[in-house]
Design an enzyme around this catalytic site. Structure first.
Site, short mmCIF file in Angstrom:
data_model
loop_
_atom_site.label_atom_id
_atom_site.label_comp_id
_atom_site.label_asym_id
_atom_site.label_seq_id
_atom_site.Cartn_x
_atom_site.Cartn_y
_atom_site.Cartn_z
N SER A 131 1.18 -0.93 0.15
CA SER A 131 -0.10 0.51 0.28
C SER A 131 0.82 1.15 0.20
O SER A 131 2.07 1.53 0.45
CB SER A 131 -1.04 -0.08 0.83
OG SER A 131 -1.55 1.15 1.40
N LYS A 156 -0.75 -1.30 -4.40
CA LYS A 156 -2.42 -0.78 -3.99
C LYS A 156 -1.43 0.41 -3.78
O LYS A 156 -1.29 1.17 -3.51
CB LYS A 156 -3.19 -0.84 -3.24
CG LYS A 156 -4.45 0.11 -2.19
CD LYS A 156 -4.59 -0.90 -1.37
CE LYS A 156 -4.80 -0.30 0.29
NZ LYS A 156 -5.19 -0.80 0.77
N LYS A 158 -3.28 5.00 -2.47
CA LYS A 158 -3.62 5.79 -1.65
C LYS A 158 -4.20 7.10 -2.99
O LYS A 158 -3.61 7.48 -3.65
CB LYS A 158 -2.98 6.83 -1.00
CG LYS A 158 -2.78 5.74 0.44
CD LYS A 158 -4.01 4.86 1.22
CE LYS A 158 -3.71 3.67 2.07
NZ LYS A 158 -4.64 3.58 3.20
N ASP A 183 -6.83 2.86 -3.33
CA ASP A 183 -7.50 3.17 -1.96
C ASP A 183 -8.50 4.72 -1.64
O ASP A 183 -6.81 5.30 -1.25
CB ASP A 183 -6.53 2.41 -0.28
CG ASP A 183 -7.47 2.56 1.22
OD1 ASP A 183 -8.70 2.70 1.06
OD2 ASP A 183 -6.57 1.41 1.70
N GLU A 208 -10.62 0.46 -3.34
CA GLU A 208 -11.44 0.56 -1.77
C GLU A 208 -11.85 1.46 -1.13
O GLU A 208 -11.40 2.69 -1.30
CB GLU A 208 -9.94 0.20 -0.61
CG GLU A 208 -10.20 -0.56 0.31
CD GLU A 208 -8.76 -0.97 0.77
OE1 GLU A 208 -7.77 -1.53 0.08
OE2 GLU A 208 -8.62 -1.18 2.34
N ASP A 233 -13.86 -1.68 3.74
CA ASP A 233 -12.52 -1.61 4.62
C ASP A 233 -12.92 -0.66 6.13
O ASP A 233 -13.63 -2.17 6.75
CB ASP A 233 -11.26 -0.86 4.01
CG ASP A 233 -9.93 -0.62 4.70
OD1 ASP A 233 -10.13 -1.20 5.95
OD2 ASP A 233 -9.30 -0.44 4.91
N LYS A 257 -9.87 -5.83 8.61
CA LYS A 257 -8.41 -5.75 9.51
C LYS A 257 -8.60 -6.88 10.69
O LYS A 257 -9.38 -6.20 11.38
CB LYS A 257 -8.62 -3.95 10.05
CG LYS A 257 -7.42 -3.66 8.70
CD LYS A 257 -7.50 -2.04 7.95
CE LYS A 257 -7.19 -2.27 7.34
NZ LYS A 257 -7.50 -0.81 6.78
N GLY A 285 -3.48 -4.36 6.94
CA GLY A 285 -3.30 -4.24 8.72
C GLY A 285 -2.76 -3.04 8.56
O GLY A 285 -3.51 -1.61 7.58
MG LIG Z 1 -8.19 1.05 3.12
#
Ligand SMILES: [Mg+2]
Length: 361
Positions: A131, A156, A158, A183, A208, A233, A257, A285
């Protein structure tokens, strides 16, 4: 006779981690230690020092564990029994997860079995994605290239409102075929469908958590209006929310998570719900140290977890970890520890050094 101690630790991060809700430069969190029957078990609470990600933070978690959950844990119940007894406390799933996972470690150690074997059928490894926090577009592309060279199985990025198109377009232009996702960390509203629809052309594995952290209904509506699969998420904060997400058609993919949804018992239940509804699931995580991460890796090794998760090795985050045997990634996979319980060797001296304050619960 058992004892439970809670340490508030502060670990500096190697580099700042920026998301749409803020920038983190250090990890301040609670580490739990349960001693009894000659066993020392450990866990970590995923709450942070502020309530920006969730209503829970270190202060609320400390209060809930010290004043409500600690005495239940000291009776050494099974994780399932603990959740039953803890159900009188409403919400506070991060605090509950820390204690529930502590009990998983305790009982796995008592049975001399590695945690991932206690959780059901294990693949023996976790597939690992990365991420990447928000950065300048050119730098993002460079970091994606570096991550691919290191073997990560899914990238991934952001995104934030107004910059989503440029970020994803730049990465896709350089890497047309890679498994790529984005995300949003809940930074859009239903009025932004036109922005999100523009991402459909980039063949993302999923988008996401585009909408509010607690929402299911608008995600269900959005899901009908864009072709990119939706991954939830933040919205999946409990088993009940996972059930309802599929009931209303709000998700194609779920990021679990464990530290946020009450622990591993609930996570296993969510995995079953997602797969029964023909969805995909992966394990995320929350900037955990090697202790919290060991639970995530054990869960991500479960046979029913079919997508690569955000369970990078720790050297990505911390200069030095509070475990002596941090995870190592090889060709995009991490193998769970083989020792009893979480199998982490705790660096007690470093843990003490990084502790700001500690309490008995
Ligand atoms: Mg997320």
């Amino acid at each position: 006779m058992s004892t439970l101690t809670i340490n508030l630790v502060r670990l500096p991060l190697l580099s700042r981690f920026k998301t749409s809700f803020g920038t983190e430069t250090q990890r301040c969190g609670l580490i739990l230690r349960l001693r009894g029957d000659g066993i020392a078990a450990y866990s970590e609470c995923v709450a942070s020092s502020n309530p920006y990600y969730s209503y829970e933070d270190n202060d609320t978690a400390l209060h809930i564990i010290r004043d409500h959950l600690g005495k239940v844990a000291r009776g050494l119940p099974s994780p399932g029994e603990f959740l039953e007894r803890a159900s009188t406390v409403k919400g506070h799933n991060m605090a509950k997860a820390a204690v529930e996972m502590l009990l998983w470690d305790f009982h796995s150690k008592r049975k001399m079995k590695p945690l991932h074997r206690m959780l059901g059928e294990s693949k023996g490894h976790a597939d690992v994605g990365i991420s990447l926090g928000i950065d300048r577009t050119g730098l993002m592309v460079k970091r994606v290239g570096e991550a691919l060279k290191r073997g990560y199985k899914r990238i991934k990025v952001k995104i934030e409102k107004g910059k989503e198109y440029d970020i994803v377009r730049a990465v896709r232009a350089s890497f047309p075929e890679i498994p790529l996702s984005a995300d949003a960390n809940a930074c859009y509203s239903v009025r932004d469908v036109h922005l999100l629809r523009r991402l459909d052309r980039f063949n993302l594995l999923y988008l996401e958590q585009p909408l509010d952290h607690d929402d299911l209904i608008y995600h269900a509506r959005l899901r009908k209006e864009i072709s990119t699969p939706i991954c939830l998420d933040e919205s999946i904060s409990s088993v009940d929310k996972a059930l309802k997400a599929f009931e209303v058609g709000a998700a194609d993919v779920v990021n679990i998570k464990p530290g946020r949804i009450g622990g591993l018992t609930n996570s296993l239940e969510v995995i079953r719900i997602v797969r029964k509804n023909k969805g995909h699931v992966w394990i995320g995580g929350m900037l955990e140290t090697g202790i919290g991460r060991s639970f995530n890796i054990a869960l991500a090794s479960h046979r029913l977890v079919d997508y690569a998760g955000d369970t990078s090795p720790n050297e990505k985050y911390f200069e030095r970890d509070i475990v002596k045997n941090p995870f190592v990634m090889d060709s995009g996979i991490i193998r769970p520890n083989t020792g009893p319980g979480i199998g982490s060797e705790i660096d007690e001296r470093f843990l003490e050094k990084m502790t700001i304050r500690s309490w008995a619960a």
